[in-house]
Enzyme design. Structure first.
Site, PDB file in Angstrom:
ATOM      1  N   GLU A   1      26.283  -4.181 -54.756  1.00 41.38           N
ATOM      2  CA  GLU A   1      24.898  -4.600 -55.000  1.00 41.38           C
ATOM      3  C   GLU A   1      24.187  -4.789 -53.661  1.00 41.38           C
ATOM      4  O   GLU A   1      24.738  -4.530 -52.601  1.00 41.38           O
ATOM      5  CB  GLU A   1      24.866  -5.904 -55.806  1.00 41.38           C
TER       6      GLU A   1
ATOM      7  N   ASP B   1      19.162 -14.183 -50.961  1.00 40.15           N
ATOM      8  CA  ASP B   1      18.764 -12.772 -51.050  1.00 40.15           C
ATOM      9  C   ASP B   1      17.494 -12.465 -50.253  1.00 40.15           C
ATOM     10  O   ASP B   1      16.542 -11.891 -50.785  1.00 40.15           O
ATOM     11  CB  ASP B   1      18.527 -12.385 -52.520  1.00 40.15           C
TER      12      ASP B   1
END
Length: 346
Positions: free
Chosen positions: A237, A31
């Site tokens: 997301e 991420d």
């Protein structure tokens, strides 16, 4: 997960054709939120660990506890690990699961934004402050009032800062309507408008919302909202915002179809019109990214699970150059070459 010889052989085959290699190999990272501060690249990723928790759709096996900050002087340069910048034990309100963070700078201070679960299992988003881009960061005693779900991304435009956030399934976004939680809420039906990220302008001190979060609406080519059943294009997301040639590019993960996609608008609130795919599926279930300009060139920071042999919650940050065509469309990247567009290691 990689749990048999056939899978491991497939991972090794894909690794051999990969367009990029892991930036660090001494720990697992995911991420990546990348920023350029004073000419140096700083990366704010998650720190994956093996916690021994079985895989489930809520993501309990993603049991991260802390954040490291990494930096490099150029995208192909040596990477420096600046160590632990923030640990869950130092956050008064947080109990577990320090998921994907982001960072921002204002007036010489650096702000680390992060989601974590409270003791009651509900995600909120917190902020921690430092005088250095590498930390250590000192957290606020309470989460941002009115925040919820996961994956904060903070974007600066014209002196204002906007936070984009939200993720469904384990990220709990499906439990909210009009910014209110209800445990009985679920995803919309396939024929209904899809859930999408939220955006809120931040206060002048960067520690609170200056307004109520609102939906980031994504439209199709006919000007209609993307539907919940449109899994190849709808939001799941991992929001990111960047600006290119005067346009606002909102990019995100589609989750269970494993694409990175993007949509464009003329302002930071949208509505945004879907444009296409940035990245096709990687090894591992998740896909999450950031986009940053470095010396006039654009780069995609992302992750896959190649280093761990395909273990979906043990990921590694990578970077690849991003290109735009003459119309400003992002040229799709294939992480293991165009011959391997359909990756099935998830």
């Amino acid at each position: 997960m990689a749990d048999n010889k056939e899978t491991l052989d497939r991972v090794e085959q894909l690794k051999g054709s990969a367009i990029s290699q892991p930036l660090v190999t001494h720990l697992y990272t995911a991420d990546p939120s990348a920023h350029v501060f004073d000419g140096r690249i700083y990366i704010y990723p998650s720190h994956d660990i093996e916690a021994g928790i079985p895989f489930n759709d809520n993501g309990d096996h993603f049991a991260m506890e802390d954040y490291h900050v990494f930096s490099m002087d150029r995208p192909d340069g040596e990477v420096t690990d600046h160590g632990v910048a923030l640990h869950v034990k130092d956050v008064p309100w947080a109990a577990r699961q320090m998921w994907a963070p982001d960072a921002a700078r204002k007036d010489g201070k650096y702000y680390l934004y992060f989601p974590a679960k409270r003791a009651d299992g509900i995600f909120q988003i917190g902020v921690a402050v430092s005088g250095s881009p590498t930390g250590p960061f000192t957290p606020e005693a309470a989460p941002i009032e009115g925040s919820y779900s996961i994956d904060p991304c903070v974007f600066e435009d014209g002196g204002e800062h906007y936070m984009y956030f939200g993720g469904i399934w384990g990220g709990q976004l499906q439990k909210y309507r009009d910014n209110r939680f209800d445990a009985g809420n679920e995803e919309p039906a396939d024929h209904e408008p899809a859930l999408t990220a939220r955006v809120a302008r931040l206060s002048a001190d960067m520690k609170q919302f200056a307004e109520a979060p609102r939906p980031v609406v994504i439209l199709d080519e006919d000007g209609k909202e993307l539907l919940a059943g449109d899994h190849d294009r709808r939001y799941f997301e991992g929001p990111w915002m960047h600006k290119y040639d005067g346009k606002y590019y909102f990019s995100y993960s589609t989750g269970d179809t494993h694409f990175l996609c993007y949509a464009t608008a003329d302002n930071p609130y949208g509505p945004f019109t879907y444009q296409g795919k940035i990245l096709t599926p990687v090894i591992g279930w998740t896909t999450h990214h950031s986009i940053v300009e470095v010396d006039g060139r654009w780069f995609l920071f992302y992750h896959d699970s190649s280093l761990s042999g395909g273990v979906t919650h043990l990921r590694s940050v990578k970077v690849a150059e991003l290109r735009y065509d003459d119309e400003g469309k992002i040229v799709t990247l294939y992480p293991y070459g165009e011959a391997n567009q359909d990756v099935d290691i998830a």
